[in-house]
Design an enzyme around this catalytic site. Structure first.
Site, short mmCIF file in Angstrom:
data_model
loop_
_atom_site.label_atom_id
_atom_site.label_comp_id
_atom_site.label_asym_id
_atom_site.label_seq_id
_atom_site.Cartn_x
_atom_site.Cartn_y
_atom_site.Cartn_z
N GLY A 1 0.82 -1.21 0.00
CA GLY A 1 0.00 0.00 0.00
C GLY A 1 0.85 1.25 0.00
N ALA A 2 1.92 1.24 -0.79
CA ALA A 2 2.95 2.28 -0.67
C ALA A 2 2.99 3.27 -1.83
CB ALA A 2 4.33 1.63 -0.52
N ARG B 1 1.26 5.85 -2.00
CA ARG B 1 0.97 7.18 -1.46
C ARG B 1 0.95 7.12 0.07
NH1 ARG B 1 -3.08 4.62 -3.37
NH2 ARG B 1 -2.79 5.50 -5.43
N ASP C 1 -2.84 -7.59 -4.91
CA ASP C 1 -4.02 -7.58 -4.05
C ASP C 1 -3.64 -8.38 -2.82
OD1 ASP C 1 -6.39 -7.94 -2.72
OD2 ASP C 1 -7.49 -8.78 -4.42
N VAL C 2 -3.33 -7.70 -1.73
CA VAL C 2 -2.82 -8.40 -0.55
C VAL C 2 -3.85 -9.34 0.07
CG1 VAL C 2 -1.14 -6.60 -0.01
CG2 VAL C 2 -3.44 -6.50 1.04
N SER D 1 -3.40 1.12 14.54
CA SER D 1 -3.94 2.47 14.61
C SER D 1 -4.43 2.75 16.02
CB SER D 1 -5.13 2.60 13.63
OG SER D 1 -5.85 3.80 13.86
N TYR E 1 -12.88 -1.22 11.19
CA TYR E 1 -11.48 -0.77 11.20
C TYR E 1 -10.85 -0.97 12.57
CZ TYR E 1 -7.58 2.46 10.13
OH TYR E 1 -6.34 3.02 9.92
N ALA F 1 -10.17 -4.66 13.15
CA ALA F 1 -9.04 -5.11 12.33
C ALA F 1 -7.72 -4.63 12.91
CB ALA F 1 -9.21 -4.61 10.89
N LYS F 2 -7.69 -3.38 13.35
CA LYS F 2 -6.44 -2.82 13.84
C LYS F 2 -6.05 -3.38 15.21
CE LYS F 2 -5.13 -0.21 10.44
NZ LYS F 2 -4.01 -0.69 9.60
#
Length: 255
Positions: free
Chosen positions: A13-14, A16, A64-65, A143, A155, A158-159
């Site tokens: 996901g790098a 940006r 696609d991870v 996060s 989210y 998941a985090k």
């Protein structure tokens, strides 16, 4: 000499945001870098902007991870084209925010698949190389939302899952020379948080100011702040640190 001379680093996901900022820091410190992103053309374009040092190279790979075959192929391509793999940064992520009663099955599944399943699949693909060479560094992005955040049940779950995953990796892979840690960013000024401001109908500068005032250091974070922590945790200087989650949030969750 840089801390990462001769090292090969993969950042998902790098293209940006935090991912690109982190990839940039590793490149500045001497690493060869593979930028993974869903769109290969964007990944390649980002790789072309990295500030490489002498002897280092960079590639962009479409991946696609959340897909096992894609994750496995991406890691094997890194090993083939760059000559190995030493560091994996699981940064890829998406948001599908909504209050629980409005959240759809797809909202839940998409976030879980990219964050948790993606980190699992990429780590599983990389760890066999790490174990064989008795050396590897894994960094997962959690996060502050792991501690709970309105409108982010998917989210947040998941985090927090990432933190449990990280601790387990530390236990399982430590005997094989592999360190695994996580960073939990607070508010970071990126395209993703700017999009959140737009979705809420708030001016971007006002949104950043509001978030800056919510932490003790009275400023927002930037990708460079996360990159600095990543560069330490993935270095040999942090070889006695594993299974940990470092909150890089300006003290937002203190008290």
């Amino acid at each position: 000499m840089g801390r990462y001379d001769g090292r090969i680093v993969v950042v998902t996901g790098a293209a940006r945001g935090i991912g690109f900022g982190t990839a940039t820091r590793f490149a500045e410190e001497g690493a060869s870098v593979a930028i993974l992103d869903l769109d290969e053309s964007q990944a390649a374009e980002a790789a072309g902007r990295l500030p490489l040092t002498d002897g280092a190279t960079a590639i962009g790979i479409g991946c696609d991870v959340s897909d096992a075959a894609s994750a496995e192929a991406a890691v094997e391509r890194v090993v083939s084209e760059l000559g190995g793999i030493h560091v994996l940064v699981n940064n890829a992520g998406i948001t599908r925010d909504n209050l629980l009663f409005k959240m759809t099955d797809d909202d839940w599944d998409l976030v879980m698949n990219v964050h948790l399943r993606g980190a699992f699949l990429m780590t599983r693909a990389a760890q066999k190389h790490f174990v064989a060479q008795k050396y590897g560094k894994i960094l997962n992005l959690s996060s502050v939302s792991a501690l709970g955040n309105r409108g982010q049940a998917n989210y947040s779950a998941a985090k927090m899952g990432i933190q449990g995953f990280t601790r387990t990796l530390g236990i399982e892979l430590g005997p094989f020379g592999v360190n695994a840690n996580a960073i939990a960013p607070g508010f970071i000024a990126t395209e993703m948080t700017d999009a959140t401001a737009a979705r809420l109908g708030i001016d971007i500068d006002d949104f950043r100011k509001m978030n800056a005032e919510a932490n003790p250091v009275r400023r927002v974070g930037y990708p460079e702040d996360i990159a600095a922590a990543a560069a330490f945790l993935c270095s040999d200087e942090a070889s006695y640190v594993t299974g940990q989650t470092l909150y890089v949030d300006g003290g937002a969750k203190l008290g």
